[in-house]
Design an enzyme around this catalytic site. Structure first.
Site, PDB file in Angstrom:
ATOM      1  N   LYS A   1      -4.731 151.096  71.130  1.00 15.39           N
ATOM      2  CA  LYS A   1      -4.859 151.181  72.587  1.00 15.39           C
ATOM      3  C   LYS A   1      -6.276 151.692  72.876  1.00 15.39           C
ATOM      4  O   LYS A   1      -6.573 152.868  72.716  1.00 15.39           O
ATOM      5  CB  LYS A   1      -3.816 152.120  73.194  1.00 15.39           C
TER       6      LYS A   1
ATOM      7  N   ARG B   1      -9.967 147.497  81.607  1.00 13.94           N
ATOM      8  CA  ARG B   1      -9.289 146.240  81.330  1.00 13.94           C
ATOM      9  C   ARG B   1      -9.930 145.123  82.137  1.00 13.94           C
ATOM     10  O   ARG B   1     -10.184 145.298  83.327  1.00 13.94           O
ATOM     11  CB  ARG B   1      -7.819 146.377  81.738  1.00 13.94           C
TER      12      ARG B   1
ATOM     13  N   GLU C   1      -9.974 144.738  76.669  1.00 11.93           N
ATOM     14  CA  GLU C   1     -10.464 146.024  77.149  1.00 11.93           C
ATOM     15  C   GLU C   1     -11.957 146.115  76.809  1.00 11.93           C
ATOM     16  O   GLU C   1     -12.345 145.882  75.654  1.00 11.93           O
ATOM     17  CB  GLU C   1      -9.671 147.132  76.434  1.00 11.93           C
TER      18      GLU C   1
ATOM     19  N   LYS D   1       3.596 152.046  75.391  1.00 12.15           N
ATOM     20  CA  LYS D   1       2.408 152.780  74.940  1.00 12.15           C
ATOM     21  C   LYS D   1       2.819 154.106  74.309  1.00 12.15           C
ATOM     22  O   LYS D   1       3.826 154.707  74.683  1.00 12.15           O
ATOM     23  CB  LYS D   1       1.418 152.976  76.076  1.00 12.15           C
TER      24      LYS D   1
HETATM   25  P1  ATP Z   1      -3.118 153.983  81.026  1.00 11.68           P
HETATM   26  O1  ATP Z   1      -3.557 154.974  82.047  1.00 11.68           O
HETATM   27  O2  ATP Z   1      -2.240 154.532  79.949  1.00 11.68           O
HETATM   28  O3  ATP Z   1      -4.226 153.134  80.494  1.00 11.68           O
HETATM   29  P2  ATP Z   1      -2.268 151.975  82.837  1.00 11.68           P
HETATM   30  O4  ATP Z   1      -1.301 152.292  83.933  1.00 11.68           O
HETATM   31  O5  ATP Z   1      -3.687 151.721  83.194  1.00 11.68           O
HETATM   32  O6  ATP Z   1      -2.124 153.076  81.751  1.00 11.68           O
HETATM   33  P3  ATP Z   1      -0.526 150.520  81.135  1.00 11.68           P
HETATM   34  O7  ATP Z   1      -0.088 149.110  81.197  1.00 11.68           O
HETATM   35  O8  ATP Z   1       0.491 151.534  81.369  1.00 11.68           O
HETATM   36  O9  ATP Z   1      -1.776 150.682  82.095  1.00 11.68           O
HETATM   37  O10 ATP Z   1      -1.157 150.802  79.709  1.00 11.68           O
HETATM   38  C1  ATP Z   1      -1.806 149.765  79.072  1.00 11.68           C
HETATM   39  C2  ATP Z   1      -3.267 149.781  79.379  1.00 11.68           C
HETATM   40  O11 ATP Z   1      -3.931 150.043  78.168  1.00 11.68           O
HETATM   41  C3  ATP Z   1      -3.729 148.420  79.826  1.00 11.68           C
HETATM   42  O12 ATP Z   1      -3.790 148.330  81.239  1.00 11.68           O
HETATM   43  C4  ATP Z   1      -5.103 148.267  79.180  1.00 11.68           C
HETATM   44  O13 ATP Z   1      -6.107 148.671  80.084  1.00 11.68           O
HETATM   45  C5  ATP Z   1      -5.108 149.263  78.045  1.00 11.68           C
HETATM   46  N1  ATP Z   1      -5.107 148.686  76.697  1.00 11.68           N
HETATM   47  C6  ATP Z   1      -5.912 149.097  75.690  1.00 11.68           C
HETATM   48  N2  ATP Z   1      -5.653 148.443  74.574  1.00 11.68           N
HETATM   49  C7  ATP Z   1      -4.649 147.579  74.827  1.00 11.68           C
HETATM   50  C8  ATP Z   1      -3.945 146.637  74.033  1.00 11.68           C
HETATM   51  N3  ATP Z   1      -4.203 146.456  72.748  1.00 11.68           N
HETATM   52  N4  ATP Z   1      -2.977 145.913  74.644  1.00 11.68           N
HETATM   53  C9  ATP Z   1      -2.695 146.091  75.952  1.00 11.68           C
HETATM   54  N5  ATP Z   1      -3.328 146.980  76.756  1.00 11.68           N
HETATM   55  C10 ATP Z   1      -4.296 147.722  76.194  1.00 11.68           C
END
Ligand code: ATP
Length: 591
Positions: free
Chosen positions: A251, A256, A301, A424
């Site tokens: 992660k 993103r 990302e 996650k």
């Molecule tokens: P967070 O604050 O934990 O990043 P979020 O609410 O922005 O959470 P979530 O979908 O809950 O988003 O967590 C996944 C986020 O992690 C994605 O939006 C992306 O930006 C990031 N990310 C990083 N690496 C990956 C990966 N390998 N696959 C998917 N998402 C990833």
């Protein structure tokens, strides 16, 4: 259609915080709108002229709007200025001034929707030397003929701060009700999720019914609303949820982006659907040189890197790439790499309904890894021990944790939804409280002592998509450095309101109030039941809410999230239940 009808609807929407009531007001209104005007009506209801992914250029500076109000009312400038100081909302100023106008306009024409849109488009498109004068003239002409209520919403629209609170999901509910297709609500939502264009959905529904809506497809150049992850506190639970076997990926902690590649070049969109193409010219370059097909949509990302050592750097470094000016220097000073993790479209194939392994495969076949572009590191695991090993190496390599992804037949790309196909697992989860929160600023307290002249603390809220309300969850006063404290008033100023937002459910008092807009990342020691906060009321027994205890700002302003994308009441409740200090029996005994 007359603009008055729209203004009256906004006024009714603003008088309620209930999502159900808003839905019925909108459904009734949409029924009366002609198919040819529905697209624009829907955009305007959100305070815009265009779909979410088109950069809105409507926003006029407050001073210019004031000038138009003065010109249209012929009242003294000092009087209008004083009113503005008192009200803080240009919409309220315009409304008051219009009702006190010195003389009624003899040649006043009722405002049609067509004329309002024409002038707003003129304001949006004004460029060059006389653009300011042109914008003021176009707004003055509308205000000249506007009623007090119309003046309120015309000014709010051009400030870019509508404040009526009709979220996209409420509009979709209203469209389904209005066209008698409530049972097809899911199809309507999918059409919105794949197109990010509520106007196209509304118009298709009005013209061609549900068949038209089902025909809306994933298209290069039109961003798809992002799939989001759920969270679980241990690898054992994650593996159990995903059937004992899953893919794990690093992660990465960056920004993103969704990349749309075609013969015309590359467009990059953020999670909020902003166009980030100009912020990452190096990523555009990498994508162009690595892509082998005709067209594609891929996601990844953008992560800051140290070019000398190749190490990933903290998220804060990439935040510099979101600025509006000085991009050339920022590209040199803050280099990034993109780590691709998904593929939504490859040439003619819409992959959003295909399982994850197929999408990953399409991505690896369609693009080639290079210096600035890599595929996210992936491993298939079947045991918690293997998973923990992968997690450790993710942390060592500078990531914030891992993403577990379902490999099942139904592991589709769930557009615009948070679900357990992606889970996650972050390093924060090893503390007592699992994960940080993204909370919305809704109020502030005047600073004392060292913080005199600044804000001393902020009132923070979660979002409850079910009711549409924002609910308070803590007072946040720590984690701020002097620079941030100094920047806060400027950051919040344009969201100031004279009292609590009509979307806010609060039992707290505050010295200053704001419309929900700014999202901050906050760590807390614990989630506890609270008599003073309203978070998750409705999901809890009568009278109680949840609060985050000992909250601390992490330093991350989540400007990649809108207020509606903040932590939800249901997520907070899950965290409360997942805390190791709350035993299962305690959590379920209470709720
Ligand atoms: P967070 O604050 O934990 O990043 P979020 O609410 O922005 O959470 P979530 O979908 O809950 O988003 O967590 C996944 C986020 O992690 C994605 O939006 C992306 O930006 C990031 N990310 C990083 N690496 C990956 C990966 N390998 N696959 C998917 N998402 C990833």
């Amino acid at each position: 259609m007359l603009y008055e009808e729209l203004a009256t609807t906004y006024d009714r929407l603003e008088s309620t915080s209930s999502r159900l009531e808003m839905t019925s007001i909108l459904a009734e209104f949409f029924r009366s709108v002609d198919a040819s005007e529905l697209r624009q009506v829907v955009y305007l209801t959100q305070g815009k002229l265009n779909p979410d992914h088109v950069t809105e250029k409507l926003g006029m500076a407050d001073k210019m709007i004031l000038k138009a109000i003065v010109d249209a009312s012929r009242l003294p400038e000092s009087y209008v200025n004083d009113l503005w100081m008192k009200e803080g909302d240009l919409g309220a100023v315009a409304e008051r001034v219009t009702s006190e106008r010195v003389q009624t306009n003899l040649f006043s024409q009722p405002l049609t929707l067509e004329r309002v849109i024409d002038n707003l488009r003129g304001i949006e498109g004004a460029e060059g030397k006389n653009s300011q004068t042109k914008r003021i003239r176009l707004l003055t002409s509308l205000l000249h003929d506007a009623s007090p209520l119309e003046s309120r919403y015309l000014c709010r629209t051009v400030t870019g701060r509508m404040r009526v609170g009709a979220a996209a999901m409420t509009i979709l509910d209203a469209l389904a009700a209005s066209f008698g297709v409530k049972e097809d609500r899911q199809d309507i939502e999918r059409a919105f999720n794949v197109s990010s264009d509520i106007g196209t959905v509304a118009e298709s529904l009005a013209r061609d019914g549900i068949k038209g809506v089902r025909g809306i497809e994933v298209q290069v150049g039109r961003p798809v609303r992002s799939m989001l992850a759920e969270r679980l506190p241990s690898m054992e639970e994650i593996l159990k949820k995903l059937g004992g076997r899953c893919a794990l990926e690093y992660k990465y902690d960056g920004i993103r982006v969704q990349a749309h590649i075609s013969g015309e070049g590359v467009k990059l969109y953020s999670r909020r659907l902003e166009d980030l193409t100009d912020n990452f010219p190096d990523v555009v370059e990498s994508l162009l040189s690595s892509f082998k097909g005709q067209e594609a949509i891929v996601e990844g990302e953008c992560v800051p890197v140290d070019l000398k050592t190749g190490r990933l750097l903290p998220f804060q470094e990439v935040a510099h790439r979101r600025r509006k000016f000085g991009m050339e220097e920022a590209v040199k000073e803050y280099p990034v790499k993109i780590f691709l993790f998904d593929c939504l479209k490859m040439d003619d194939d819409d992959l959003t309904l295909r399982p994850f392994p197929e999408r990953r495969d399409a991505m690896e076949r369609g693009l080639e890894e290079g210096e600035g572009l890599l595929f996210s590191r992936l491993e298939i695991v079947e045991s918690a021990a293997e998973a923990e090993g992968f997690f450790e190496s993710a942390l060592v390599d500078g990531c914030e944790g891992i993403m577990a992804k379902s490999l099942a037949e139904n592991s589709v790309y769930r557009t615009g939804n948070r679900g357990f196909l992606w889970i996650k697992y972050k390093k924060d989860y090893r503390g007592d409280l699992n994960d940080s929160f993204d909370l919305v600023v809704v109020g502030a307290y005047t600073g004392k002592g060292k913080r005199k002249g600044l804000y001393g603390a902020l009132l923070m809220a979660v979002h409850d998509p079910e009711s549409g309300a924002f609910q308070t969850v803590c007072k946040l006063g720590s984690g701020f450095d002097d620079v941030f404290l100094g920047e806060l008033p400027g950051m919040l100023e344009q969201h100031r309101s004279s009292g609590p937002s009509h979307l806010l459910s609060t039992r707290m008092e505050a010295d200053h109030w704001f419309e929900p807009a700014i999202v901050l990342e906050v760590m807390g020691a614990e989630v506890s039941v609270s008599p003073t906060h309203t978070a998750a009321t409705g999901l809890l027994p009568e009278g109680s809410g949840l609060a985050v205890r000992f909250p601390r700002f992490t330093g991350k302003v989540r400007d990649d999230k809108s207020a509606e994308q903040a932590t939800t009441a249901a997520e907070l409740l899950n965290m409360y239940r997942g805390q190791t200090s709350v035993s299962d029996s305690e959590a379920s005994a209470k709720f």
